[in-house]
Scaffold this motif. Structure first.
Motif, PDB file in Angstrom:
ATOM      1  N   ARG A  79      -0.502   3.277  -6.319  1.00 34.73           N
ATOM      2  CA  ARG A  79       0.666   3.497  -5.478  1.00 34.73           C
ATOM      3  C   ARG A  79       0.830   5.152  -5.487  1.00 34.73           C
ATOM      4  N   ASP A  80       0.648   5.890  -6.539  1.00 35.28           N
ATOM      5  CA  ASP A  80       0.747   7.343  -6.506  1.00 35.28           C
ATOM      6  C   ASP A  80      -0.108   8.002  -5.479  1.00 35.28           C
ATOM      7  N   LEU A  81      -1.440   7.526  -5.660  1.00 31.80           N
ATOM      8  CA  LEU A  81      -2.355   7.974  -4.901  1.00 31.80           C
ATOM      9  C   LEU A  81      -2.146   7.696  -3.205  1.00 31.80           C
ATOM     10  N   GLU A  82      -1.841   6.350  -2.973  1.00 29.42           N
ATOM     11  CA  GLU A  82      -1.590   6.171  -1.609  1.00 29.42           C
ATOM     12  C   GLU A  82      -0.424   7.022  -0.864  1.00 29.42           C
ATOM     13  N   GLU A  83       0.566   7.685  -1.576  1.00 27.42           N
ATOM     14  CA  GLU A  83       1.517   8.667  -1.156  1.00 27.42           C
ATOM     15  C   GLU A  83       0.798   9.882  -0.799  1.00 27.42           C
ATOM     16  N   GLU A  84      -0.008  10.267  -1.925  1.00 24.79           N
ATOM     17  CA  GLU A  84      -0.759  11.466  -1.628  1.00 24.79           C
ATOM     18  C   GLU A  84      -1.867  11.468  -0.636  1.00 24.79           C
ATOM     19  N   PHE A  85      -2.517  10.590  -0.493  1.00 29.55           N
ATOM     20  CA  PHE A  85      -3.566  10.305   0.486  1.00 29.55           C
ATOM     21  C   PHE A  85      -3.327   9.243   1.486  1.00 29.55           C
ATOM     22  N   PRO A  86      -2.214   9.480   2.301  1.00 25.93           N
ATOM     23  CA  PRO A  86      -1.872   8.333   3.176  1.00 25.93           C
ATOM     24  C   PRO A  86      -3.022   8.106   4.105  1.00 25.93           C
ATOM     25  N   GLU A  87      -3.963   8.899   4.465  1.00 28.40           N
ATOM     26  CA  GLU A  87      -4.934   8.652   5.408  1.00 28.40           C
ATOM     27  C   GLU A  87      -6.016   7.592   5.002  1.00 28.40           C
ATOM     28  N   ARG A  88      -6.147   7.456   3.240  1.00 30.49           N
ATOM     29  CA  ARG A  88      -7.169   6.851   2.940  1.00 30.49           C
ATOM     30  C   ARG A  88      -6.820   5.385   2.354  1.00 30.49           C
ATOM     31  N   LYS A  89      -7.908   4.529   2.065  1.00 31.94           N
ATOM     32  CA  LYS A  89      -7.397   3.137   1.677  1.00 31.94           C
ATOM     33  C   LYS A  89      -7.929   2.850   0.419  1.00 31.94           C
ATOM     34  N   ILE A  90      -7.160   2.196  -0.669  1.00 36.39           N
ATOM     35  CA  ILE A  90      -7.444   1.945  -1.925  1.00 36.39           C
ATOM     36  C   ILE A  90      -7.313   0.355  -1.912  1.00 36.39           C
ATOM     37  N   ILE A  91      -8.310  -0.292  -2.322  1.00 39.70           N
ATOM     38  CA  ILE A  91      -8.167  -1.923  -2.726  1.00 39.70           C
ATOM     39  C   ILE A  91      -8.522  -2.078  -3.992  1.00 39.70           C
ATOM     40  N   CYS A  92      -7.566  -2.536  -4.920  1.00 40.00           N
ATOM     41  CA  CYS A  92      -7.876  -2.740  -6.398  1.00 40.00           C
ATOM     42  C   CYS A  92      -7.735  -4.382  -6.578  1.00 40.00           C
ATOM     43  N   ILE A  93      -8.792  -5.027  -6.997  1.00 39.09           N
ATOM     44  CA  ILE A  93      -9.016  -6.344  -7.189  1.00 39.09           C
ATOM     45  C   ILE A  93      -9.360  -6.604  -8.602  1.00 39.09           C
ATOM     46  N   ASP A  94      -8.382  -7.812  -9.000  1.00 40.96           N
ATOM     47  CA  ASP A  94      -8.465  -8.306 -10.205  1.00 40.96           C
ATOM     48  C   ASP A  94      -9.676  -9.129 -10.336  1.00 40.96           C
ATOM     49  N   THR A  95     -10.575  -8.982 -10.998  1.00 44.06           N
ATOM     50  CA  THR A  95     -11.849  -9.729 -10.877  1.00 44.06           C
ATOM     51  C   THR A  95     -11.623 -11.118 -11.584  1.00 44.06           C
ATOM     52  N   LEU A  96     -10.664 -11.380 -12.591  1.00 45.12           N
ATOM     53  CA  LEU A  96     -10.519 -12.488 -13.525  1.00 45.12           C
ATOM     54  C   LEU A  96     -11.887 -12.783 -14.076  1.00 45.12           C
ATOM     55  N   CYS A  97     -12.626 -11.458 -14.574  1.00 40.28           N
ATOM     56  CA  CYS A  97     -13.830 -11.832 -15.290  1.00 40.28           C
ATOM     57  C   CYS A  97     -13.867 -10.818 -16.063  1.00 40.28           C
ATOM     58  N   GLY A  98     -14.870 -10.688 -17.208  1.00 41.88           N
ATOM     59  CA  GLY A  98     -14.908  -9.669 -18.071  1.00 41.88           C
ATOM     60  C   GLY A  98     -16.294  -9.695 -18.803  1.00 41.88           C
ATOM     61  N   SER A  99     -16.555  -8.342 -19.214  1.00 38.05           N
ATOM     62  CA  SER A  99     -18.033  -8.069 -19.884  1.00 38.05           C
ATOM     63  C   SER A  99     -19.135  -8.207 -18.730  1.00 38.05           C
TER      64      SER A  99
END
Length: 289
Positions: free
Chosen positions: A106-126
């Protein structure tokens, strides 16, 4: 590539499996072994070998979520390079790391409005998380756009089956996963608990076989019931500093599934802190997560 693929140090995959896809970037994670603080991952001061030596010497380990500032520092460099970011994160059912990542995003999207960040919860581990990340990297190398790859991950993250056994109860008890009484009884009866990662990304005990041979046979039975190589023939066996057992399970899987592409890899300190030495994990694409 117009976008950078990220994961975190919870993801375990062997160098041979990931070598063709060196563009994966890994966020390091912090943990405490005994009374000493360490960092595991790129730039860290703890190796898998040293970690398990400490556990075998009687120490316990604990982990902590990644600080949003760590994400911001890593992601900012990539965004300044003019690239977008796809981050495949450790399960929210096992850690608050996903929430930390969202704060940073959220902070970086304000700083870099021209870029896109997708964060996915994999529901996986290790090794399960590493399994998913590796396949995502393969598809990226084949030309998938970030949006298409994100859709693919969301569609297939619950096709990853984690079946693993724990050799000792000490570390599960120390981490609050089982009670002291259950740990004591399980140790006396030589129970090797069979766990899996559920659809909501949490660890659950599903069976309690007695003895290592029965536990490994049970892992193979689960794979017989649900393996789906149509997605990929890739199979990953993870081990908590017990390569001989991993090779034995690999031979069992290879005999039953000769077309499987099988790799073995150590399980790192992040999950190893909670499962201890001797853990054995079988990961495959399937229908019986």
């Amino acid at each position: 590539m117009s976008y950078q693929l990220y994961t975190d140090a919870t993801a375990d995959f062997c160098p041979e499996m990931a070598a063709p896809y060196a563009q994966i970037r890994v966020i390091p994670m912090e943990l405490t072994v005994g009374e000493e603080a360490h960092t595991y991952g790129p730039g860290g001061d703890l190796t898998v070998k040293a970690f398990y030596e400490e556990l075998r010497n009687g120490k316990y380990a604990s982990t902590s979520q990644i600080n949003p500032a760590i994400y911001e520092e890593a992601f900012r460099k990539t965004l300044e390079e003019g690239k977008d970011i796809l981050y495949l994160c450790f399960s929210s059912g096992l850690s608050s790391t996903y929430q930390s990542a969202q704060i940073a995003v959220r902070d970086l999207e304000e700083e870099f409005p021209e870029r896109k960040i997708i964060c996915i919860d994999t529901l996986c581990g290790s090794v399960g998380e590493g399994f998913l990340v590796r396949e995502a990297a393969r598809l990226q190398s084949e030309g998938y756009s970030m949006e298409d790859l994100a859709d693919w991950v969301m569609a297939h993250r619950l096709d990853i089956c984690h079946w693993f056994t724990v050799d000792m109860f000490d570390h599960l008890r120390h981490g609050g996963r089982v009670s002291a009484a259950a740990a004591a009884i399980g140790t006396v009866l030589q129970i090797k608990p069979m766990l899996h990662v559920s659809n909501d990304g949490k660890l659950e005990v599903v069976e309690k076989p007695r003895g290592q041979k029965k536990a490994m046979a049970l892992q193979l039975d689960y794979m017989k019931k649900g393996w789906n190589p149509a997605i990929s023939p890739l199979v990953l066996i993870g081990h908590g500093d017990c390569p001989e057992k991993a090779e034995l399970l690999k031979a069992m899987v290879q005999k039953e599934f000769p077309t499987a592409e099988i790799y073995t890899t150590p399980i790192g300190p992040i999950i190893g802190s909670h499962t201890g030495p001797g853990m054995l994990a079988l990961i495959y694409w399937g229908t019986n997560r």
